[in-house]
Design an enzyme around this catalytic site. Structure first.
Site, PDB file in Angstrom:
ATOM      1  N   ASP A  67     -10.841  -5.622   6.562  1.00 30.48           N
ATOM      2  CA  ASP A  67      -9.445  -5.533   6.170  1.00 30.48           C
ATOM      3  C   ASP A  67      -8.675  -5.043   7.394  1.00 30.48           C
ATOM      4  O   ASP A  67      -9.068  -4.043   7.993  1.00 30.48           O
ATOM      5  CB  ASP A  67      -9.311  -4.534   5.004  1.00 30.48           C
ATOM      6  CG  ASP A  67      -8.211  -4.902   4.046  1.00 30.48           C
ATOM      7  OD1 ASP A  67      -7.098  -5.168   4.529  1.00 30.48           O
ATOM      8  OD2 ASP A  67      -8.448  -4.897   2.829  1.00 30.48           O
ATOM      9  N   GLU A  96      -2.092 -11.238   3.565  1.00 26.87           N
ATOM     10  CA  GLU A  96      -1.426 -10.764   2.361  1.00 26.87           C
ATOM     11  C   GLU A  96       0.063 -10.858   2.643  1.00 26.87           C
ATOM     12  O   GLU A  96       0.636 -10.018   3.328  1.00 26.87           O
ATOM     13  CB  GLU A  96      -1.802  -9.305   2.048  1.00 26.87           C
ATOM     14  CG  GLU A  96      -1.208  -8.860   0.722  1.00 26.87           C
ATOM     15  CD  GLU A  96      -1.094  -7.352   0.562  1.00 26.87           C
ATOM     16  OE1 GLU A  96      -1.149  -6.882  -0.573  1.00 26.87           O
ATOM     17  OE2 GLU A  96      -0.924  -6.628   1.562  1.00 26.87           O
ATOM     18  N   HIS A  99      -7.839  -5.987  -5.931  1.00 27.98           N
ATOM     19  CA  HIS A  99      -7.832  -4.531  -6.113  1.00 27.98           C
ATOM     20  C   HIS A  99      -6.434  -3.967  -6.358  1.00 27.98           C
ATOM     21  O   HIS A  99      -6.293  -2.780  -6.615  1.00 27.98           O
ATOM     22  CB  HIS A  99      -8.461  -3.861  -4.886  1.00 27.98           C
ATOM     23  CG  HIS A  99      -7.588  -3.988  -3.681  1.00 27.98           C
ATOM     24  ND1 HIS A  99      -7.435  -5.177  -2.991  1.00 27.98           N
ATOM     25  CD2 HIS A  99      -6.775  -3.099  -3.053  1.00 27.98           C
ATOM     26  CE1 HIS A  99      -6.569  -4.999  -2.001  1.00 27.98           C
ATOM     27  NE2 HIS A  99      -6.162  -3.746  -2.009  1.00 27.98           N
TER      28      HIS A  99
HETATM   29  C1  GLC Z   1      -1.777  -3.695   0.508  1.00 30.00           C
HETATM   30  C2  GLC Z   1      -3.092  -3.264  -0.090  1.00 30.00           C
HETATM   31  C3  GLC Z   1      -2.849  -2.119  -1.013  1.00 30.00           C
HETATM   32  C4  GLC Z   1      -2.267  -0.983  -0.214  1.00 30.00           C
HETATM   33  C5  GLC Z   1      -1.035  -1.423   0.572  1.00 30.00           C
HETATM   34  C6  GLC Z   1      -0.695  -0.437   1.647  1.00 30.00           C
HETATM   35  O1  GLC Z   1      -0.896  -4.181  -0.423  1.00 30.00           O
HETATM   36  O2  GLC Z   1      -3.709  -4.341  -0.718  1.00 30.00           O
HETATM   37  O3  GLC Z   1      -4.000  -1.715  -1.698  1.00 30.00           O
HETATM   38  O4  GLC Z   1      -1.912   0.064  -1.057  1.00 30.00           O
HETATM   39  O5  GLC Z   1      -1.224  -2.645   1.240  1.00 30.00           O
HETATM   40  O6  GLC Z   1      -1.628  -0.508   2.681  1.00 30.00           O
END
Ligand code: GLC
Ligand code: CA
Length: 557
Positions: A98, A257, A329
């Site tokens: 990640d 993302e 998640h």
């Molecule tokens: C992304 C992650 C999430 C996290 C956020 C801040 O959306 O998937 O779990 O809280 O970023 O890093």
């Protein structure tokens, strides 16, 4: 679209803290992942994305990184990680880390140095700004609540910026030195042998550099920071550089993302020569969301969901290869979100599975999805660990909802629903740990667990296995992997159906799901040769009319 090695693969997301504990401390670990590679392989997974396992104070469960080059001791050691990589390679599997570089942790040494000397070198690694007479520079609201600005300790009118929690200060991508540090780190991991990254919150790295206050979207006068990102321009310069300096030289597989992207951005982000290999399609997971607060959300609407999925498929057909999910998640369990509770059954859960896996794009399964894990009902708010859930609970109460109503909203939408430990078997703590689990187990683990599901022929796990095997059949690669999607029967109220058609138009497969808890007769528009998959035994057809049972889902050639 050029063929890529990952187009016919299946990816699987692991939330390490809740996957499998091997040393009895109640926390899932890297050795746990390694020990389940054969299991994942059996399911058909090729690519494994592991949520953050870097050194972290775990304020946001690892999405607050204090050292990008170190493994969090609660998950194991770098040797454990190297072993995982080697074992994955042996099985022809790929590991994705990640990549969390919009922000780091307030415990990262860069940030500590920045706080000691905000005007020095490390101060410029972050966004530090003067406020307005001791108040924050603008009205932007952080994703986990409160202002995006917190005071630099020891100063009355100096603030640092954070998109998420105050313990997650944003890194200043405008500073070339910061970008160089990031590229060095990304290349270090790729050189180690990982296949690529899932890239966290990447749309947030470019800020609206006017830093102007915007019209509020909340009664307290604040505006969501995500609204302000829409006004930021020039993210392409950063992402193009990241691609050219890191991803291309390593032929890395990357999945972004990306929320808030516009149609034009899709091509720029994941078209030929895009910034990433692919990105998640989230719109269909968000059809019930109606604003900043969960308590304002609207009920799930089947047709709205189906149309979002299908319209999106048509839109991306010749443009890109997206990553498809029903849960992760950060979402509730897909079963609980997309199926009414009174309809939970083998048939409904497998219908959802088939609809998602037959789409064009690369499927990302989330741990537990393959056995149909469900949301977990907690009886009081203090049982939640997730910071965003606690904030949403507070907001619901502030907006006048009762404790019961606020809890109901959390039950429905909390990210913690997806974070309860994996249910491996029916013994104590579901075989997740021999110690005390770090988090609550979903009490349904005696009913829903891997051991039981794997042993039974009619099970969600075995259906997923068949589905994945079908998707990977070389004979159908031109349809399931390369083919486009054509929505059909969209005039129907409870039918979710689409065709997958090979590029030369010669081969066609029809996916039909009767997405409701009652039988339905559907007149087909053409005949079919073969049933490739069915979540019932047999299919009744009379004069071109198929009599579909509740949630019956078939894949027809
Ligand atoms: C992304 C992650 C999430 C996290 C956020 C801040 O959306 O998937 O779990 O809280 O970023 O890093
Ligand atoms: Ca452990």
């Amino acid at each position: 679209m050029k063929k890529q090695w990952w187009h016919n693969k299946i990816a699987y997301e692991i939330y390490p803290k809740s996957f499998l504990d091997t040393n009895g401390d109640g926390i899932g670990d890297i050795k746990g992942i390694t020990s389940k590679l054969d299991y994942l392989k059996e399911l058909g997974a090729d690519i494994v994305w592991i949520c953050p396992i870097y050194a972290s104070p775990m304020v946001d469960q690892g999405y607050d990184i204090s050292d990008y080059y170190a493994i969090n001791p609660c998950f194991g050691t770098m040797e454990d990680f190297d072993e995982l990589l080697a074992e994955a390679k042996k099985r022809d599997m790929h590991i994705l880390m990640d990549l969390v570089v919009n922000h780091c942790s307030d415990q990262h040494e860069w940030f500590k140095k920045a706080m000691q000397d905000p005007d020095g070198k490390y101060g410029k690694y972050f966004y530090i700004m003067d406020g307005k007479d001791g108040n924050p520079p603008n009205n932007w609201r952080a994703e986990f609540g409160g202002s995006c600005w917190d005071k630099v300790p020891g100063y009355d009118n100096k603030f640092y910026f954070h998109t998420f929690a105050k313990e997650q200060p944003d890194l200043n991508w405008e500073n070339k030195e910061v970008r160089e540090e990031i590229y060095k780190m990304v290349n270090w991991w790729l050189d180690k042998g990982i296949s690529g990254f899932r890239i966290d919150a990447i749309i947030n790295v470019k800020k609206d550099l006017t830093w102007a206050s915007l019209p509020p979207d909340s009664a307290d006068g604040t505006v969501s920071v995500f609204e302000t990102n829409k006004r930021a321009h020039g993210i392409g310069e950063f992402l193009g550089e990241l691609r050219d300096r890191c991803f291309i030289p390593h032929n890395a597989f990357t999945v972004g993302e990306v929320f808030n992207s516009t149609p034009e951005q899709l091509e720029e982000f994941i078209g030929e020569n895009g910034f990433f290999s692919t990105m998640f399609e989230f719109e269909h997971c968000l059809t019930t969301y109606a604003g900043a607060h969960w308590c304002d959300n609207v009920p799930f609407d089947f047709k709205k969901w189906r149309d979002v999925v299908l319209n999106n498929q048509v839109f991306v057909n010749d443009l890109a290869f997206e990553a498809n999910i029903i849960e992760n998640h950060d979402q509730t369990r897909g079963v609980s979100y997309f199926i009414p509770e009174e309809d939970y059954s083998y048939e409904s859960v497998t219908a959802l599975a088939a609809l998602m896996l037959m789409l064009k794009g690369i499927p990302f399964l989330y741990q537990g999805q393959e056995i149909g894990m469900r949301n977990c009902r907690f009886d009081s708010a203090d049982r939640y660990e997730d910071i965003s859930t606690l904030e949403q609970y507070k907001q619901a109460l502030a907006k006048g909802h009762s404790v019961d109503a606020a809890m109901k909203v959390c039950c429905q939408y909390s990210r913690d629903n997806a974070r309860t430990p994996m249910q491996w078997n029916g013994t104590e703590n579901a075989g997740f740990t021999t110690g005390t689990p770090w988090f609550y187990m979903n009490p349904n683990y005696k009913e829903i667990n891997v051991e039981k599901d794997r042993a039974s022929e009619k099970s969600v796990f075995n259906f997923y296995k068949k589905l994945i095997a079908l998707r990977k059949t070389p004979e159908y690669e031109d349809v399931f992997v390369e083919g486009n999607t054509k929505p059909v029967f969209t005039e129907e109220d409870h039918i979710f159906a689409y065709e997958r058609v090979s590029k030369d138009g010669q081969k066609k497969v029809l996916v039909i799901s009767n997405y409701q808890n009652s039988a339905y007769d559907l007149k087909l528009k053409s005949s079919f040769d073969e049933i490739l998959l069915n979540n019932y035994h047999g299919l009744e057809v009379t004069n071109g009319v198929v009599s579909l049972k509740p949630y019956q889902t078939v894949v027809l050639k």
